[in-house]
Design an enzyme around this catalytic site. Sequence first.
Site, PDB file in Angstrom:
ATOM      1  N   GLU A 185      -4.115  -9.403   3.909  1.00  0.00           N
ATOM      2  CA  GLU A 185      -4.868  -9.093   5.134  1.00  0.00           C
ATOM      3  C   GLU A 185      -6.029 -10.037   5.385  1.00  0.00           C
ATOM      4  O   GLU A 185      -6.342 -10.376   6.525  1.00  0.00           O
ATOM      5  CB  GLU A 185      -5.402  -7.649   5.080  1.00  0.00           C
ATOM      6  CG  GLU A 185      -4.355  -6.572   5.256  1.00  0.00           C
ATOM      7  CD  GLU A 185      -3.601  -6.250   3.971  1.00  0.00           C
ATOM      8  OE1 GLU A 185      -3.763  -6.977   2.958  1.00  0.00           O
ATOM      9  OE2 GLU A 185      -2.834  -5.270   3.974  1.00  0.00           O
ATOM     10  N   GLU A 217       0.832  -1.213   0.000  1.00  0.00           N
ATOM     11  CA  GLU A 217       0.000   0.000   0.000  1.00  0.00           C
ATOM     12  C   GLU A 217       0.863   1.259   0.000  1.00  0.00           C
ATOM     13  O   GLU A 217       0.520   2.261  -0.630  1.00  0.00           O
ATOM     14  CB  GLU A 217      -0.943  -0.013   1.203  1.00  0.00           C
ATOM     15  CG  GLU A 217      -2.037  -1.066   1.059  1.00  0.00           C
ATOM     16  CD  GLU A 217      -2.907  -1.178   2.294  1.00  0.00           C
ATOM     17  OE1 GLU A 217      -2.359  -1.504   3.364  1.00  0.00           O
ATOM     18  OE2 GLU A 217      -4.122  -0.922   2.194  1.00  0.00           O
TER      19      GLU A 217
END
Length: 692
Positions: A128, A108
Amino acid sequence: MTAVNSVTDLTREGDIAVLTIDSPPVNALSADVRNGLCSGAQQAAADPAVKAIVVICAGRTFIAGADIAEFGKPAKGATLPEIQRALEGAPKPIIAAVHGTALGGGFEAALMCHYRVAVPSAKFGLPEIKLGLIPGGGGTQRLPRLTGVEKALDIILSGTPFSAQEALQWGVIDALVEEGRLREGALGFARQVIDSRMPLRKIRDLNDKLEAARGRPEIFDKVRRDYGKKFRGFEAWQSALRAVQAALDLPFEDGMKLERQAFLDLIPTEQSRAQRYVFFAERKVWKIADVPDDTPVLPVRKVGVIGAGTMGGGISMNFLNAGIPVSIVETAPDALERGIGTIRRNYDNTARRGRLTTADVDARMRLLSPVIDIEAVSDCDLVIEAVYENMDVKKDVFRKLDKLAKNNAILASNTSYLNIDEIASVTGRPESVLGMHFFSPANVMRLLEVVRGAKTAKPVVATAMQLARKIGKIGVLVGVCHGFVGNRILHQRQREAQKLILEGAMPWDVDRVIYDFGLPMGPFAMSDLAGLDIGWSKATSTSSTIREILCEMNRRGQKTGAGFYDYDDARNAKPSPLVEKIILDFAAKKGVNRRAISDDEILERCIFPMINEGTKILEEGKAQRASDIDVVWINGYGWPVYRGGPMFYADLIGPDKVLATLRRFEATMGAEFRPAPLLERVVAEKTRLQDL
Ligand code: NAD
């Protein structure tokens, strides 16, 4: 060179600033790394001599991910919006230079940069979901803008890493640079950006890929269908879908807020706590208190497998897949042929699904030597016995192996229940003997119980654990006891399930409760799948249990088209009126007054004795730690990872509740529910089972 902070340096190459993060071992996105990224980018941006900024990492990888240990703790260091402002909002182009693995928060961060370059071996991903979370640093908002919604959903929901080549193809990175020359390649790319005045490309401003997906709800419908089964019982994926939907429906900043909130809401959930616990548990299993990491291991270049039945074939495939030659031994040519045929068919099926080439299949089959003469394993470094579950037969095999196996060869048994020490005692080398208990199907199931005998030498244990890793298994060290860890605990549940159907429940009631709890199937569906006649013999059968009665009627499970259930040609199970009658008649004959049994009681009767048995196993030192028991049940029996394993689950509902219920059951139903002293201690001391 200027130090930005303890883990970040800033250097300049002409008009290009290089911001280097060096936070071993994997440059996880800790508070220090976040601060370094933020201030470093700001400092570089403020330097009038700098025209572009490269963000790169020292050591073996780019920012490998978030610092999971920080989750759920009070926030420290630069916040996400601050990093975002410093990177994406910088007035000068920032180029992320990626090697190793840019996962989760690391990926990210790279997406906040204006451009990305990577070496061919780099990997990217948003794992995640595997921790019961969703990306919380803009992954669900930026990725769809780069790759399109479908691909982004796939990346986010699978959690599976993808290669640099795929990243390039999907528009995630802008260029591949030469392996081993990342810095030079990134500088070259930055030069190009400066010279050709490439714009500050902010992913947040891209819209064409989103536009293509707007008004196409079928994209989400398809994903719900594709992933529905895999995510049965899981919660986080729905949040991921909502967040990606928000990327389509909301302005970028609002989408970011929604994503962040969903991420924060997931962190304290039982599911995410359980999944994070399992993540660490699966890493702890490899540590053995008295077998240090530097214990010498024995080379295993060739493996012998005795028995080409259900297990022997699957076990062999693991080694063939790892490129290790296998000699497989049977007693008769037809059994050998059958066994080899099954292996071949398994590989061919995999090839048909496109997951192996025919050349791969051939290469693997070439590593396999089918033999009748057990002498053929005399040059093997490891021999795994997988013959019938019968002590005399096993002893006979081990006596032979003792005579013919080479010095230092490891002699392993795949026994499910039998005593490894007793097997070892017929050899002159008990230090070389241990259990390697694979689970069925052995080429698929991830669990391997490594059974340490009283005399097993440390290098033998270390070698078996290392081999487990090599063949892609998760090795859990267990001690010698009936059924070891997994089956010993399973026995508790199976016993209660059998009692429940006499007392008032039907097999499909019990199965439904266990299935809804999250296991792949209930005890009776499992028995039907495995075959009711395992360990049963017609000669000694006396209609003394429901199972015996069913076997006598040739209802031996799926393979005979009937067991506890009736099966159609496609092996779909249907509750059987006949079995219902058999159960009712049997109960009447036994004088049982059947009663209505609640779903809660079914669950507690099945699960609490398992937890109790787990604490007994720990008391006896047959498992190293509670979390190892959880790893066994998750990987060997399909315990839902979002409930963390039986020991973690006990903590979730409260050890005091488990104890009180067991005491109540003990008072009315007998000694098999007597609580383990260790469980009583955990309750008295208000500690947790998962920490044992
Ligand atoms: P199986 O009956 O399918 O296979 C056993 C094979 O061993 C047969 O093909 C038989 O011909 C062969 N055999 C017997 N004696 C032999 C000898 N002296 N030399 C060479 N081959 C011989 O049984 P299985 O299900 O593969 O089980 C094998 C072992 O694995 C048992 O100890 C069992 O408890 C254990 N195990 C089974 C499972 C399972 O789910 N089936 C799971 C874990 C462990």
